[in-house]
Design a protein around this motif. Structure first.
Motif, PDB file in Angstrom:
ATOM      1  N   ALA A  48       6.364  -0.648 -12.073  1.00  0.00           N
ATOM      2  CA  ALA A  48       5.336   0.394 -12.165  1.00  0.00           C
ATOM      3  C   ALA A  48       4.002  -0.199 -12.604  1.00  0.00           C
ATOM      4  O   ALA A  48       2.938   0.152 -12.068  1.00  0.00           O
ATOM      5  N   MET A  49       4.061  -1.110 -13.586  1.00  0.00           N
ATOM      6  CA  MET A  49       2.829  -1.761 -14.029  1.00  0.00           C
ATOM      7  C   MET A  49       2.226  -2.612 -12.917  1.00  0.00           C
ATOM      8  O   MET A  49       1.004  -2.690 -12.779  1.00  0.00           O
ATOM      9  N   LYS A  83       0.386  -0.290 -10.725  1.00  0.00           N
ATOM     10  CA  LYS A  83      -0.871   0.114 -11.360  1.00  0.00           C
ATOM     11  C   LYS A  83      -1.887  -1.016 -11.357  1.00  0.00           C
ATOM     12  O   LYS A  83      -3.082  -0.798 -11.128  1.00  0.00           O
ATOM     13  N   ALA A 128      -3.341  -1.277  -7.993  1.00  0.00           N
ATOM     14  CA  ALA A 128      -4.331  -0.206  -7.789  1.00  0.00           C
ATOM     15  C   ALA A 128      -5.616  -0.488  -8.549  1.00  0.00           C
ATOM     16  O   ALA A 128      -6.728  -0.275  -8.038  1.00  0.00           O
ATOM     17  N   LEU A 129      -5.474  -0.998  -9.806  1.00  0.00           N
ATOM     18  CA  LEU A 129      -6.670  -1.329 -10.593  1.00  0.00           C
ATOM     19  C   LEU A 129      -7.451  -2.469  -9.953  1.00  0.00           C
ATOM     20  O   LEU A 129      -8.692  -2.461  -9.968  1.00  0.00           O
TER      21      LEU A 129
END
Length: 370
Positions: free
Chosen positions: A90-91, A94, A97-98
């Motif tokens: 999940a990280m 993210k 995406a970041l």
């Protein structure tokens, strides 16, 4: 056996027991010390073996318990590892995406910086063009027409234009413009607009000026009346009336001129137009701050007014007074040089244009890899 020994022996059993005790004593007597040592060693070995087996059993139980505990811990660790792996995935999503958002933000920042730089350069160029145009207008107003007020207004507008930009780089330009503004403010005030309006008011009055050969008697002059004679005859009254009419037809007056010109209507028209032209030339000399031409044209207008027009009339005397006031006015002032501010603006614009061209030609260094 102990019970047999503790019981009180009967008489029938007394003899065998003694025999038995003798047998045991003999047996112990026959056992050597080596054999006793071996027996003791065997007993010690058996005791140690039993103790070792007990210890091994205890260690096995503890080991089994430890293994059971480790199995439970490993299962818990497996669950935690699976959970951590899910969190890591999940990280990672993210972070991806970041990173994409950061890359987009960087692109937008670069685009905004490029747009801002282009707008800033365009804004500075527009401001410099406006300021340069205002300073050119000020110089033209000062040199061509000598209009100090208009030149001062143009330079103040140029300074206000730079002030609205709020740039520290423009302080040097504002100082140069401020020095030229102080030069203009220190000049003596000449009411060029008022003098121009006076000349404009005189132009229409030229058409109504009476010529000197058509002199009219002053309005304040009181006509002399004949005192009537008492008891005068009718024919005497008739002769007196005829005589008064004849006296009105001919009038003799000293005008103070050696020669009175008699102008036909056509020449009278050109005379008035030439006088107007002299006044307009005086106005042109006023606007160009030409003191000599200004006074020369007004003197010529004064001379023509005295020579060809009736200066004793109300219109003639008023025109002559106005011409005298205009001729006495001083319009000659030493105009300062205000080209320093214009040159400073041009130098600033050229230096920034050269810097911009140099920046466009300079190669951009590659960014260091992360």
């Amino acid at each position: 056996m102990s019970e047999n020994t503790t019981r009180e022996p009967n008489q029938s059993e007394a003899a065998p027991s003694l025999t038995h005790k003798t047998t045991l004593a003999d047996m112990f007597a026959r056992v050597s010390i080596t054999q006793l040592t071996l027996v003791v060693l065997v007993i010690i070995f058996i005791w140690q073996w039993l103790e070792g087996q007990s210890a091994i059993s205890q260690m096995r139980r503890e080991l089994a318990q430890k293994i059971a505990e480790m199995d439970g811990g490993s299962k818990a660790n497996a669950i935690l590892i699976a959970k951590n792996q899910d969190e890591v995935r999940a990280m990672a999503v993210k972070v991806a995406a970041l990173e994409a958002y950061h890359a987009e933000a960087q692109n937008q920042r670069v685009a905004l910086e490029t747009l801002y730089n282009s707008l800033s350069v365009s804004r500075d160029e527009t401001a410099m063009a406006d300021v340069e145009q205002l300073l050119l207008i000020a110089g033209q107003q000062l040199q061509l027409s000598g209009n100090v007020k208009a030149a001062l207004i143009a330079m103040e507008n140029a300074d206000a234009r730079l002030q609205r930009m709020e740039r520290l780089a423009f302080n040097g330009l504002r100082n140069a413009i401020g020095q030229d503004i102080d030069k203009l403010r220190a000049l003596p005030r000449v009411d060029v607009a008022g003098l121009n309006m006076q000349i404009n008011r005189l132009l229409p009055t030229v058409d109504g000026l009476p010529l000197v050969d058509r002199h009219r008697p002053s309005e304040n002059r009181v006509a002399q009346k004949e005192t009537p004679v008492v008891d005068e005859a009718a024919w005497q009254k008739l002769l007196r009336a005829v005589w008064l009419e004849v006296k009105q037809l001919v009038r003799i007056e000293n005008t103070g001129l050696a020669q009175i010109p008699l102008l036909p209507p056509k020449q009278e028209f050109f005379l008035r137009e030439n006088l107007k032209m002299r006044l307009m030339l005086a106005r042109l000399a006023l606007l160009s701050r030409d003191q000599d031409s200004y006074r020369q044209e007004l003197k010529t207008a004064q001379l023509w007014t005295k020579q060809f027009f009736d200066v004793n009339s109300l219109e003639g005397s008023r025109l002559l007074d106005e011409l005298n006031k205009l001729a006495d006015a001083s319009i000659n002032i030493e105009l300062p040089d205000i080209s320093a501010s214009l040159q400073a603006v041009r130098n600033y614009r050229l230096s920034h244009e050269n810097a911009a061209e140099t920046g466009m030609q300079r190669p951009i260094p590659p960014k260091a890899a992360r």
